[in-house]
Design a protein around this motif. Structure first.
Motif, PDB file in Angstrom:
ATOM      1  N   LEU A  15      38.568  18.041 -19.304  1.00 38.49           N
ATOM      2  CA  LEU A  15      38.662  16.695 -19.884  1.00 38.49           C
ATOM      3  C   LEU A  15      38.356  16.724 -21.377  1.00 38.49           C
ATOM      4  O   LEU A  15      38.995  16.017 -22.162  1.00 38.49           O
ATOM      5  N   ALA A  16      37.373  17.509 -21.749  1.00 40.27           N
ATOM      6  CA  ALA A  16      37.009  17.593 -23.167  1.00 40.27           C
ATOM      7  C   ALA A  16      38.160  18.169 -23.968  1.00 40.27           C
ATOM      8  O   ALA A  16      38.401  17.758 -25.102  1.00 40.27           O
ATOM      9  N   GLU A  17      38.846  19.114 -23.383  1.00 41.00           N
ATOM     10  CA  GLU A  17      39.964  19.719 -24.099  1.00 41.00           C
ATOM     11  C   GLU A  17      41.173  18.788 -24.132  1.00 41.00           C
ATOM     12  O   GLU A  17      41.896  18.751 -25.130  1.00 41.00           O
ATOM     13  N   LYS A  18      41.416  18.082 -23.082  1.00 41.64           N
ATOM     14  CA  LYS A  18      42.650  17.330 -22.946  1.00 41.64           C
ATOM     15  C   LYS A  18      42.518  15.845 -23.292  1.00 41.64           C
ATOM     16  O   LYS A  18      43.525  15.182 -23.459  1.00 41.64           O
ATOM     17  N   MET A  19      41.330  15.327 -23.347  1.00 38.85           N
ATOM     18  CA  MET A  19      41.166  13.890 -23.513  1.00 38.85           C
ATOM     19  C   MET A  19      41.001  13.535 -24.982  1.00 38.85           C
ATOM     20  O   MET A  19      40.295  14.204 -25.713  1.00 38.85           O
ATOM     21  N   SER A  20      41.607  12.381 -25.311  1.00 40.29           N
ATOM     22  CA  SER A  20      41.503  11.910 -26.680  1.00 40.29           C
ATOM     23  C   SER A  20      40.282  11.015 -26.798  1.00 40.29           C
ATOM     24  O   SER A  20      39.698  10.593 -25.809  1.00 40.29           O
ATOM     25  N   ALA A  21      39.915  10.671 -28.007  1.00 40.62           N
ATOM     26  CA  ALA A  21      38.726   9.864 -28.256  1.00 40.62           C
ATOM     27  C   ALA A  21      38.909   8.467 -27.714  1.00 40.62           C
ATOM     28  O   ALA A  21      37.966   7.872 -27.208  1.00 40.62           O
ATOM     29  N   GLU A  22      40.090   7.888 -27.799  1.00 38.13           N
ATOM     30  CA  GLU A  22      40.254   6.518 -27.312  1.00 38.13           C
ATOM     31  C   GLU A  22      40.237   6.444 -25.794  1.00 38.13           C
ATOM     32  O   GLU A  22      39.688   5.508 -25.218  1.00 38.13           O
ATOM     33  N   VAL A  23      40.720   7.475 -25.063  1.00 39.66           N
ATOM     34  CA  VAL A  23      40.639   7.497 -23.587  1.00 39.66           C
ATOM     35  C   VAL A  23      39.167   7.662 -23.198  1.00 39.66           C
ATOM     36  O   VAL A  23      38.700   7.015 -22.260  1.00 39.66           O
ATOM     37  N   ASN A  24      38.453   8.453 -23.936  1.00 41.69           N
ATOM     38  CA  ASN A  24      37.032   8.670 -23.691  1.00 41.69           C
ATOM     39  C   ASN A  24      36.272   7.358 -23.847  1.00 41.69           C
ATOM     40  O   ASN A  24      35.414   7.026 -23.036  1.00 41.69           O
ATOM     41  N   ASP A  25      36.576   6.580 -24.878  1.00 44.55           N
ATOM     42  CA  ASP A  25      35.902   5.301 -25.100  1.00 44.55           C
ATOM     43  C   ASP A  25      36.216   4.337 -23.970  1.00 44.55           C
ATOM     44  O   ASP A  25      35.337   3.601 -23.513  1.00 44.55           O
ATOM     45  N   LYS A  26      37.433   4.308 -23.484  1.00 43.21           N
ATOM     46  CA  LYS A  26      37.821   3.413 -22.384  1.00 43.21           C
ATOM     47  C   LYS A  26      37.041   3.771 -21.112  1.00 43.21           C
ATOM     48  O   LYS A  26      36.575   2.888 -20.391  1.00 43.21           O
ATOM     49  N   ILE A  27      36.929   5.042 -20.819  1.00 39.85           N
ATOM     50  CA  ILE A  27      36.222   5.492 -19.601  1.00 39.85           C
ATOM     51  C   ILE A  27      34.744   5.116 -19.687  1.00 39.85           C
ATOM     52  O   ILE A  27      34.165   4.622 -18.727  1.00 39.85           O
ATOM     53  N   ILE A  28      34.147   5.260 -20.854  1.00 35.67           N
ATOM     54  CA  ILE A  28      32.724   4.940 -21.019  1.00 35.67           C
ATOM     55  C   ILE A  28      32.534   3.434 -20.878  1.00 35.67           C
ATOM     56  O   ILE A  28      31.616   2.989 -20.189  1.00 35.67           O
ATOM     57  N   LYS A  29      33.386   2.626 -21.443  1.00 32.75           N
ATOM     58  CA  LYS A  29      33.273   1.165 -21.337  1.00 32.75           C
ATOM     59  C   LYS A  29      33.459   0.720 -19.892  1.00 32.75           C
ATOM     60  O   LYS A  29      32.754  -0.166 -19.399  1.00 32.75           O
ATOM     61  N   SER A  30      34.379   1.324 -19.200  1.00 32.82           N
ATOM     62  CA  SER A  30      34.636   0.977 -17.806  1.00 32.82           C
ATOM     63  C   SER A  30      33.420   1.354 -16.940  1.00 32.82           C
ATOM     64  O   SER A  30      33.022   0.602 -16.056  1.00 32.82           O
ATOM     65  N   ALA A  31      32.817   2.512 -17.197  1.00 37.80           N
ATOM     66  CA  ALA A  31      31.651   2.951 -16.424  1.00 37.80           C
ATOM     67  C   ALA A  31      30.477   2.035 -16.685  1.00 37.80           C
ATOM     68  O   ALA A  31      29.742   1.669 -15.767  1.00 37.80           O
ATOM     69  N   VAL A  32      30.291   1.594 -17.925  1.00 36.95           N
ATOM     70  CA  VAL A  32      29.185   0.698 -18.264  1.00 36.95           C
ATOM     71  C   VAL A  32      29.426  -0.656 -17.614  1.00 36.95           C
ATOM     72  O   VAL A  32      28.498  -1.303 -17.131  1.00 36.95           O
ATOM     73  N   ALA A  33      30.653  -1.115 -17.543  1.00 34.83           N
ATOM     74  CA  ALA A  33      30.967  -2.400 -16.923  1.00 34.83           C
ATOM     75  C   ALA A  33      30.725  -2.337 -15.418  1.00 34.83           C
ATOM     76  O   ALA A  33      30.295  -3.311 -14.807  1.00 34.83           O
ATOM     77  N   ASP A  34      30.990  -1.213 -14.783  1.00 31.49           N
ATOM     78  CA  ASP A  34      30.783  -1.071 -13.336  1.00 31.49           C
ATOM     79  C   ASP A  34      29.320  -0.827 -12.974  1.00 31.49           C
ATOM     80  O   ASP A  34      28.936  -0.933 -11.808  1.00 31.49           O
ATOM     81  N   LEU A  35      28.524  -0.512 -13.919  1.00 32.36           N
ATOM     82  CA  LEU A  35      27.110  -0.174 -13.671  1.00 32.36           C
ATOM     83  C   LEU A  35      26.339  -1.276 -12.960  1.00 32.36           C
ATOM     84  O   LEU A  35      25.631  -0.994 -11.988  1.00 32.36           O
ATOM     85  N   PRO A  36      26.446  -2.563 -13.364  1.00 33.61           N
ATOM     86  CA  PRO A  36      25.688  -3.591 -12.645  1.00 33.61           C
ATOM     87  C   PRO A  36      26.092  -3.676 -11.167  1.00 33.61           C
ATOM     88  O   PRO A  36      25.254  -3.893 -10.303  1.00 33.61           O
ATOM     89  N   ASP A  37      27.371  -3.498 -10.859  1.00 34.05           N
ATOM     90  CA  ASP A  37      27.812  -3.564  -9.464  1.00 34.05           C
ATOM     91  C   ASP A  37      27.264  -2.371  -8.671  1.00 34.05           C
ATOM     92  O   ASP A  37      26.928  -2.497  -7.492  1.00 34.05           O
ATOM     93  N   ARG A  38      27.185  -1.238  -9.260  1.00 32.84           N
ATOM     94  CA  ARG A  38      26.714  -0.024  -8.572  1.00 32.84           C
ATOM     95  C   ARG A  38      25.200  -0.039  -8.347  1.00 32.84           C
ATOM     96  O   ARG A  38      24.729   0.569  -7.411  1.00 32.84           O
ATOM     97  N   LEU A  39      24.471  -0.698  -9.230  1.00 36.84           N
ATOM     98  CA  LEU A  39      23.009  -0.733  -9.108  1.00 36.84           C
ATOM     99  C   LEU A  39      22.537  -1.697  -8.032  1.00 36.84           C
ATOM    100  O   LEU A  39      21.406  -1.628  -7.590  1.00 36.84           O
ATOM    101  N   GLN A  40      23.379  -2.578  -7.617  1.00 39.71           N
ATOM    102  CA  GLN A  40      22.959  -3.547  -6.594  1.00 39.71           C
ATOM    103  C   GLN A  40      22.968  -3.006  -5.237  1.00 39.71           C
ATOM    104  O   GLN A  40      23.369  -2.310  -4.567  1.00 39.71           O
TER     105      GLN A  40
END
Length: 167
Positions: free
Chosen positions: A142-167
């Motif tokens: 992933l580090a080799e193949k992923m661009s910075a903007e795809v990386n930012d999208k994945i991090i934002k999506s994971a942070v958004a899903d965090l409240p649902d996962r913690l419940q």
């Protein structure tokens, strides 16, 4: 020769003989009675010794009979002790065999359980290593193949899903 006068049909020499016999009897009577008394005393002492010897013999026979009875009792008791010891030894041997069998079964079960746990642990370790390796390989790819903007999208999506996962 002259004729002697007879008194009660005895002459002087006859009376001398009678007097001599009376003298001898009178002289011997105390000796005979003393000897008779000594013999009576000796006879009584021997009789007492015989009674004492008979009593001792009876006492010795009673002691011998008692000793023989005690010896028979002791022999019987010794035989009983030996028989009890043999029974006890057989019981202990039987208990030891059973205990050994149980101990071996228990150890075998423990060994089998340990082996099973080791197998499970080994499989878990292999899975964990496999997952870590896959994660590392995936991260590397992933580090080799992923661009910075795809990386930012994945991090934002994971942070958004965090409240649902913690419940």
């Amino acid at each position: 020769m002259q004729e002697e006068e007879l008194l009660l049909g005895l002459g002087a020499s006859g009376w001398v003989a009678v007097a001599f016999v009376i003298f001898v009897i009178a002289a011997i009577k105390p000796v005979v009675s003393k000897v008779g008394g000594m013999l009576d005393d000796k006879s009584a002492a021997i009789g007492a010794q015989l009674k004492e010897a008979e009593a001792l013999r009876e006492e010795a026979q009673a002691a011998l009979a008692n000793f023989q009875r005690l010896q028979r009792d002791a022999l019987k008791e010794a035989e009983d002790i030996v028989a009890h010891a043999k029974e006890e030894a057989a019981r202990i041997r039987k208990d030891a065999k059973e205990h050994l069998k149980e101990s071996l079964k228990r150890r075998e079960a423990q060994a089998a359980e340990k082996i099973a746990r080791a197998e499970v642990q080994a499989l878990q370790d292999i899975r964990n290593q496999t997952v870590e390796l896959a994660m590392a390989a995936t991260g590397h790819l992933l580090a080799e193949k992923m661009s910075a903007e795809v990386n930012d999208k994945i991090i934002k999506s994971a942070v958004a899903d965090l409240p649902d996962r913690l419940q």
